[in-house]
Design a protein around this motif. Sequence first.
Motif, PDB file in Angstrom:
ATOM      1  N   THR A 163       0.824  -1.212   0.000  1.00  0.00           N
ATOM      2  CA  THR A 163       0.000   0.000   0.000  1.00  0.00           C
ATOM      3  C   THR A 163       0.853   1.256   0.000  1.00  0.00           C
ATOM      4  O   THR A 163       0.322   2.354  -0.143  1.00  0.00           O
ATOM      5  N   ILE A 167       2.220   2.401   2.578  1.00  0.00           N
ATOM      6  CA  ILE A 167       2.104   3.083   3.879  1.00  0.00           C
ATOM      7  C   ILE A 167       3.312   2.775   4.755  1.00  0.00           C
ATOM      8  O   ILE A 167       3.977   3.680   5.258  1.00  0.00           O
ATOM      9  N   ARG A 210       5.559   5.970  -1.105  1.00  0.00           N
ATOM     10  CA  ARG A 210       4.293   6.461  -0.572  1.00  0.00           C
ATOM     11  C   ARG A 210       3.742   7.535  -1.503  1.00  0.00           C
ATOM     12  O   ARG A 210       4.410   8.499  -1.809  1.00  0.00           O
ATOM     13  N   ILE A 243      -5.925   8.800   2.850  1.00  0.00           N
ATOM     14  CA  ILE A 243      -5.439   7.434   3.059  1.00  0.00           C
ATOM     15  C   ILE A 243      -5.898   6.501   1.935  1.00  0.00           C
ATOM     16  O   ILE A 243      -5.128   5.667   1.449  1.00  0.00           O
ATOM     17  N   ILE A 256      -3.380   4.630  -1.023  1.00  0.00           N
ATOM     18  CA  ILE A 256      -3.352   3.201  -1.336  1.00  0.00           C
ATOM     19  C   ILE A 256      -3.668   2.982  -2.817  1.00  0.00           C
ATOM     20  O   ILE A 256      -2.954   2.259  -3.524  1.00  0.00           O
ATOM     21  N   PRO A 314      -5.562   1.331   7.120  1.00  0.00           N
ATOM     22  CA  PRO A 314      -4.169   1.516   7.556  1.00  0.00           C
ATOM     23  C   PRO A 314      -3.820   0.847   8.893  1.00  0.00           C
ATOM     24  O   PRO A 314      -2.639   0.658   9.178  1.00  0.00           O
TER      25      PRO A 314
END
Lengths: 475, 472
Positions: free
Chosen positions: A314, A316, A321, A326, A330, B84
């Motif tokens: 993802t 993260i 990044r 959020i 992704i 997340p």
Amino acid sequence: MESVIRILKNANKEQLLKKTLEKVHDNQELCNSFVTIMDNAKLNPESDSVLSNIPYVLKDNYSTKGILTTGSSNTLKDYIPPFSSTVYEKLSLAGAIMVAKSVMDEFGMGGTGLTGHTGIVRNPWDTSLIAGGSSAGSAASVAAGVVPFAIGSDTGDSVRKPAAHCGIVGYKPTYGMISRWGLLPFASSLDHVGVFARTVSDVAIVVDVLKGKDEKDMTTWDSSNINLEAHLNDSVNGKKLFYFKELCDISFYENPSDDLKKVIEEFNNTINVIKRIGIDVVEESFPKELLDAIPSVYTCISCAEATSNMSNLTGIIFGPRETGNINEMIINHRTLNFSSLIKRRFIIGSYVLQRENQEKYFVNALRVRNRIVRLMKEKFNNYDGLILPCSASHAPKIHGTTDVIRQDLATLENHMAIGNFGGFPSITIPNGMIDGLPIGVNITGNIYDDENVLAIASHIADSMPYEGQIAGDNK
Amino acid sequence: MKLIPTIGIEMHCEMKSFTKVFSPARNTYSKHANNHVSEIDIALPGILPSLNKECIRKSILMASILHCKLPQYIYFDRKNYYYPDLPKGYQITQSHEPIGVNGYIDVPYNDGVLRVDIHDIHLEEDTAKIEHLDTESLINYNRAGVPLLELVTDPVFHSKEEVIAFLEYIRSIYQYTDISEADIRKGQIRCDVNISVGEEGGPFGTRVEIKGVDSFSNIQKVIDIEVKRQMDLINDGKSSSIEQETRRFDEANNRTIRMRGKVDAIDYKYFVEPNIPKIKLDEELVKEITSNIVELPLSRMTRYKDLGINDDVVKVLVRDRKISDYYDEVLKCSVDPIVLSNYVATNIMGYLSKKNIGIQEFKIEPKDLGLLLNKLQKKEISSKQAKEIFEATLNGDTTILKELDNTATQNSNTEELDGIVSNIIKNSPKQVEDYKNGRTNLFNYFVGQVMKETKGSANPEIVKDIISKYLN
């Protein structure tokens, strides 16, 4: 044939390493086999280990602490893992020297060697051809004589198919014999560690080092009573192999190509050789609907597991990044960095797992997988192994190659997935030449019967002139 | 028509274990962020889960306590979704084959027992914790991979009191069995509350789920608010606008807020976790685990009530297993159970709460308290003396207690004591005279002298009788 590794045992290791690194660079120029070349590789203190200071190539989906590990994907193009795979640790402990990490199809999802983020891999026998995939660079570097062995991984046939295209030996042992800890996953229930070498003895030696129960991989089992190398010369007199009539009888194919005719012809030649050394080979039948289902069963299961396995990508915690909130982070990470081939497979995997589709596709695929495995195990009650051609031709041309396979050849091109369905030990050995290009034959046995399968493969390979060949040596 | 609420609970409780459920990182509370994290917890490429046996044992134990049917094979599933706080992109849980199904538990309720049917209990991993700041969000992965037991009841409750009685009892079982600390302050318990309102005796109303309620007091609030919301709608003739949906508790505004409806329910695409082989459940193992189940609070309550202890004291005794264990230990010294219960519930609990310590830090061993109470019971010491010894011991002076122990063989020889008393009387003419002139509190002076002479071994009742005889 005598092991290359054993012969190198007494070589001057300093010269060997120097020469190997030169060959690595030559091969990189010729085939583009590597993501990372270890120019600063150092000799280890020489030890009793059979692999002491033996150079090798590692596929770039094995985690190597402190060393770039990309899975040939842009999502991991700068990823340096803080821990090592068990395979890399065991080889390091044995004193082997990793000289390069090899290009693969992105995350192992492909059979061409054309989808890695650092570019396409070429076949050292003819650089206009693919090396096969997904373990393309590992196969190409062993075929070119760069290293005596290389590590690959095999989810459908990703070691055994490129081994055939490159004229070398490719072996994946029984599921769980070698730990997958640190191996970037494709489809966990199908993923196997596999080894390339130019002789059966060499793959036996390397797997003897790699195998063993690992508390970090719950699917591993205790194989301490297995010694592959020690049993290579066991008598194979009276052993029995079978093949599927449906795949090996040319009359089952409409308009067979010349290549296919030659493949079948070479296969029949090999059968005759095998019979001459006292191994019985019998034609058997297998339900055609099951054989025909292999590619779709493989697609359903492997894509479903893959879409879940790669949900950690993802951007993260690691990987590039991307920007946005959020969800956008992704989505952008996955949209920008995966190749279209992978995205297609994720969509298939996600589709077959959806609540309304799961029973029809995924669960049915599991049922068919189980039926095939059960039937195979019944056959193994009477036979030591299944023998089949690895492919319908020699390695195809790079230009025009896709992962889409002609429908009538789909089963012949995909049957080695049976070895992954059942976790069966399975080995490819070279068995002939078509227009000066190598082809291979595959032998698959019952789980835990690796010693037997390798002994049979070793005897067969000894009876033919192809084991040990290096691409370009005849030119 | 009479409307009644029907409530089902999903109770998530963090399990106590040395390491996390699928990784070797420690499972422990930490004031620092991200210091109990392994590569498995942050889902680095190539990691594989390693199942923690301790967690399996504790899950089997709890499933057995809940009278659940155990599976033939233990295996896990992946619950796939992106968030997340979920590094792998899937949670390892048990969807197809929970560790226990179709159980029940008897819960003490009012003066009787409430039987609660258990749908299932399963083992899974917790997610990371996200802290949302003004301009950014921080993720703490210490919690990622912590073992969670999720206990799902059938829709069997009809009041918040029943729900709370159930939750409190389950919490005490977790604590009694050491399966979990079940500490709400540490956020170890979180509940999803399913509420519907329907006519009594009729079919259930439409079910609404309120997710992630983190304290028992909030659960009570949520039940009040949501039941009222649904009843109002029904009473207004708008029952059709109650939708099957997921809501959350808006604590600041004391209301529930819609999160998502049934149509946008997430498809978690469950499938069997391929990296954990199926484990055949060994009957011997189950036997071994269940043969050591500690006596549960309900059983202890019944036992204490049978001893004649009053209900309020019983509740105090069973609230904490260590208190109850302490009580039972002292009881072995054949002391009066009721005297002991009062002593524990008032003197000891008072002391513990004053000092803000637990019973494990309490300095008087059960056998010593047993001795003390025995002496008191046999009137060998006065309750005042008992109190003095109690306090002295707690202040670190254990000599008196030891002496008490040494004088286990008490001198009740009347003739001998008579001689000692008569000597003392003879040698204390002034005190005798003062006593006879009205200073009756000097009586204790004589008792003390006898005790001194006999090094405390004299039976005080006999001594008193003899002294009275001489003085009166």
